[in-house]
Design an enzyme around this catalytic site. Structure first.
Site, PDB file in Angstrom:
ATOM      1  N   ASN A   1     -30.772 107.626  10.036  1.00  0.00           N
ATOM      2  CA  ASN A   1     -32.068 107.125  10.514  1.00  0.00           C
ATOM      3  C   ASN A   1     -33.201 107.546   9.562  1.00  0.00           C
ATOM      4  O   ASN A   1     -34.077 106.764   9.203  1.00  0.00           O
ATOM      5  CB  ASN A   1     -32.272 107.693  11.920  1.00  0.00           C
ATOM      6  CG  ASN A   1     -33.483 107.179  12.653  1.00  0.00           C
ATOM      7  OD1 ASN A   1     -33.474 107.115  13.873  1.00  0.00           O
ATOM      8  ND2 ASN A   1     -34.564 106.839  11.975  1.00  0.00           N
TER       9      ASN A   1
ATOM     10  N   ARG B   1     -32.459 113.292  22.379  1.00  0.00           N
ATOM     11  CA  ARG B   1     -32.862 113.363  20.972  1.00  0.00           C
ATOM     12  C   ARG B   1     -33.682 114.637  20.757  1.00  0.00           C
ATOM     13  O   ARG B   1     -34.607 114.911  21.517  1.00  0.00           O
ATOM     14  CB  ARG B   1     -33.716 112.147  20.609  1.00  0.00           C
ATOM     15  CG  ARG B   1     -32.995 110.811  20.641  1.00  0.00           C
ATOM     16  CD  ARG B   1     -33.986 109.659  20.553  1.00  0.00           C
ATOM     17  NE  ARG B   1     -34.839 109.611  21.731  1.00  0.00           N
ATOM     18  CZ  ARG B   1     -36.056 109.046  21.776  1.00  0.00           C
ATOM     19  NH1 ARG B   1     -36.582 108.505  20.690  1.00  0.00           N
ATOM     20  NH2 ARG B   1     -36.753 109.046  22.892  1.00  0.00           N
TER      21      ARG B   1
ATOM     22  N   GLY C   1     -34.167 100.741  15.631  1.00  0.00           N
ATOM     23  CA  GLY C   1     -35.507 100.659  15.081  1.00  0.00           C
ATOM     24  C   GLY C   1     -36.525 100.165  16.083  1.00  0.00           C
ATOM     25  O   GLY C   1     -37.720 100.393  15.925  1.00  0.00           O
TER      26      GLY C   1
ATOM     27  N   ASP D   1     -37.597 101.177  19.051  1.00  0.00           N
ATOM     28  CA  ASP D   1     -37.630 102.233  20.058  1.00  0.00           C
ATOM     29  C   ASP D   1     -39.050 102.372  20.593  1.00  0.00           C
ATOM     30  O   ASP D   1     -39.853 103.043  19.962  1.00  0.00           O
ATOM     31  CB  ASP D   1     -37.091 103.550  19.503  1.00  0.00           C
ATOM     32  CG  ASP D   1     -37.615 103.897  18.105  1.00  0.00           C
ATOM     33  OD1 ASP D   1     -38.173 103.038  17.414  1.00  0.00           O
ATOM     34  OD2 ASP D   1     -37.434 105.059  17.713  1.00  0.00           O
TER      35      ASP D   1
ATOM     36  N   GLU E   1     -49.853 101.327  11.579  1.00  0.00           N
ATOM     37  CA  GLU E   1     -48.430 101.064  11.805  1.00  0.00           C
ATOM     38  C   GLU E   1     -48.164  99.706  12.436  1.00  0.00           C
ATOM     39  O   GLU E   1     -47.190  99.033  12.097  1.00  0.00           O
ATOM     40  CB  GLU E   1     -47.903 102.193  12.703  1.00  0.00           C
ATOM     41  CG  GLU E   1     -46.460 102.078  13.093  1.00  0.00           C
ATOM     42  CD  GLU E   1     -46.080 103.102  14.142  1.00  0.00           C
ATOM     43  OE1 GLU E   1     -44.894 103.443  14.213  1.00  0.00           O
ATOM     44  OE2 GLU E   1     -46.973 103.558  14.903  1.00  0.00           O
TER      45      GLU E   1
END
Length: 526
Positions: free
Chosen positions: A185, A266, A298, A300, A484
């Site tokens: 990742n 995670r 990707g 998420d 982003e």
């Protein structure tokens, strides 16, 4: 003394954190290393990810023991304790200010220097994995390289005349495949149990377009090894079953899904995952596996992974065969076929061409929803399409898999349901997750534009590009930065998901730089 400290940290941190090259095995992570301190610190810090990126100043066991002894003292200050015993990560390019005289292209060209990182040797105290060549990080909270982000970053690096960085980043991914059997990742120890959308073949093709077709044979061993990672277990799989990232449908068709080799929270989002699992009636391990698989995608996170379309605790990523992943594996298979032919191995080239053709036919047949007029996710156990429209529908166009009537239907569907004021929305659902309406993301705009161009839908491609470029430039001129993701429906900032909107930002920079070169009339407009 320094060497002894480094050896003790190596034993305490890396031996516990770094997964072996065979990624099937999951090992103890940060919660086991730091005990109660880990979850408490994630809740106390502004960003939970900071704890897994922090560098301890002493052996982790000693820090954890001190915390256990002192945390109940009157006036104990946990943020101060953390700041004194860890080197917390700095925000990538956080202090960068663009020159007000610079246009967006110059801003991006100069920002690469702020987002560039030198080769990393590997620090025994750090979760950062070694890389032998310079690379670009996305920015903001993301101070490491990311797999699928990097393809879109490379598009801009080419336009910025930084092929040196493209070559180095491709070589870095090849190095990670050699060491770990796949591209993680990102280059962090806590990412080793999963990959991301497999764009390595697309990166190699991008580099080959500039450096010649020999690049394909140069990277043939790594292309083959990545393919083996994604196809592990396919040959022995019975119809109607799945193993890791491979699904064999009831009719014998083999396709792929997202997966993660661990079924624990995670590390970078531990407290959030524990809270999510607590809201579910399913076994926690099942929820954790699906959250991790969603991170490998990707996306998420997105309503496309949620059984009820709204609630994260209903996530079911591993039950889905997605068109985006299978389109990428089609590109990997076709690239391998070409590489084997160039290497003088016609038998393997023919085998890979057969696999490529079979996957393309399966995508057109099984991942097409005639009623939706789109490629959609397949619920493989139930044998039916999810019915949800997302921008994953453009992947079979970008990689030339769709037949012309399907491409025309996708164009009409996207124009009618996903085209917004500032570009394409990621889905039609407002779930509060970041990979949904109203957010638009640079990589998906690029894939849609390229896909529609490839099928003669130039007017739609132009429309998307113009809307997206203009929004990026409006924000840049007002705030002197790129971010982003964007709210494509109006003028608000994008939001949703697990963390605040990030500045930077690698793939936004890359896609905008590439699109402005393709559409100079929009780039120069005021």
């Amino acid at each position: 003394m320094i060497r002894r400290l480094r050896r003790s940290l190596l034993a305490a941190v890396l031996c516990a954190c770094v997964a072996p090259a065979a990624a099937q095995q999951c090992v103890a992570g940060f919660p086991e290393i730091y005990g109660d301190l880990f979850a408490d610190a994630q809740r106390a810090l502004p960003d939970a990810k900071a704890m897994v990126d922090a560098i301890p100043a002493a052996a982790p066991a000693a820090i954890a023991a001190e915390y256990a002894q002192r945390r109940d003292e009157p006036g104990f200050d946990l943020p101060y304790f953390i700041a004194q015993r860890f080197e917390l990560p700095a925000q990538a390019a956080g202090g960068y200010r663009t020159d007000p005289r610079h246009d967006a292209s110059t801003h991006i060209d100069r920002l690469w220097r702020e987002l560039e990182r030198p080769p990393t040797d590997g620090d025994a105290r750090s979760s950062l994995l070694q890389l032998p060549h310079p690379y670009i990080v996305p920015g903001g909270r993301y101070g490491e390289i990311y797999y699928w982000d990097s393809y879109f970053t490379m598009l801009g690096l080419v336009e910025s005349d930084r092929l040196d960085l493209v070559r180095g980043m491709v070589a870095n991914f090849a190095d990670m495949i050699d060491r770990y059997g796949h591209v993680p990742n990102g280059n962090r120890t806590y990412y080793l149990s999963r990959s991301q959308p497999p764009f390595f073949a697309a990166m190699v093709q991008l580099l080959a377009a500039h450096d010649g077709r020999d690049v394909l044979t140069d990277y043939l061993p790594q292309l083959a090894r990545e393919y083996a990672f994604w196809m592990d277990g396919a040959d022995a799989l019975a119809p109607g079953s799945a193993y890791r990232r491979v699904v064999r449908l009831a009719d014998g068709t083999v396709l792929n899904r997202y997966w993660d080799d661990c079924d624990t929270p995670r590390d970078e989002s531990h407290v959030m995952d524990v809270d999510t699992a607590a809201r579910s009636t399913r076994p926690p391990a099942e929820v954790y596996r699906n959250l991790r698989a969603g991170a490998e995608s990707g996306w998420d996170f997105s309503s496309r992974w949620l059984a009820d379309g709204r609630s994260l605790h209903t996530i079911r990523t591993i039950e889905i065969v997605p068109p985006d992943l299978n389109s990428l594996l089609h590109r990997l298979e076709s690239t391998l076929a070409e590489a084997y032919a160039l290497a003088g191995d016609p038998a393997r080239a023919a085998d890979l061409r057969t696999r490529t053709d079979a996957r393309a036919e399966a995508i057109r047949r099984l991942l097409w929803d005639e009623a939706a007029g789109a490629f959609v996710d397949l619920l493989w156990r139930e044998g039916r399409p999810s019915g949800q429209l997302t921008l994953a529908t453009v992947y079979p166009l970008y990689f030339g898999i769709a037949d012309p009537p399907q491409a025309a239907r996708v164009a009409a569907t996207v124009r009618a349901q996903l085209l917004q004021r500032h570009g394409l929305a990621t889905s039609t659902v407002r779930s509060g997750e970041q990979w949904d309406m109203p957010n638009g993301w640079a990589p998906l705009q690029w894939l849609a534009i390229g896909g529609f161009e490839g099928y003669g839908e130039q007017a739609l491609a132009n429309d998307i590009a113009h809307r997206w470029i203009r929004r990026n430039l409006e924000v840049f001129r007002a705030e002197r930065k790129l971010v982003e993701k964007y709210d494509v429906t109006g003028d608000a900032a994008a939001g949703g998901g697990e963390y605040p909107l990030q500045d930077g930002f690698g793939w936004t920079n890359g896609v905008l730089r590439a699109l402005m070169a393709r559409y100079p009339d929009v780039a120069g407009a005021r």
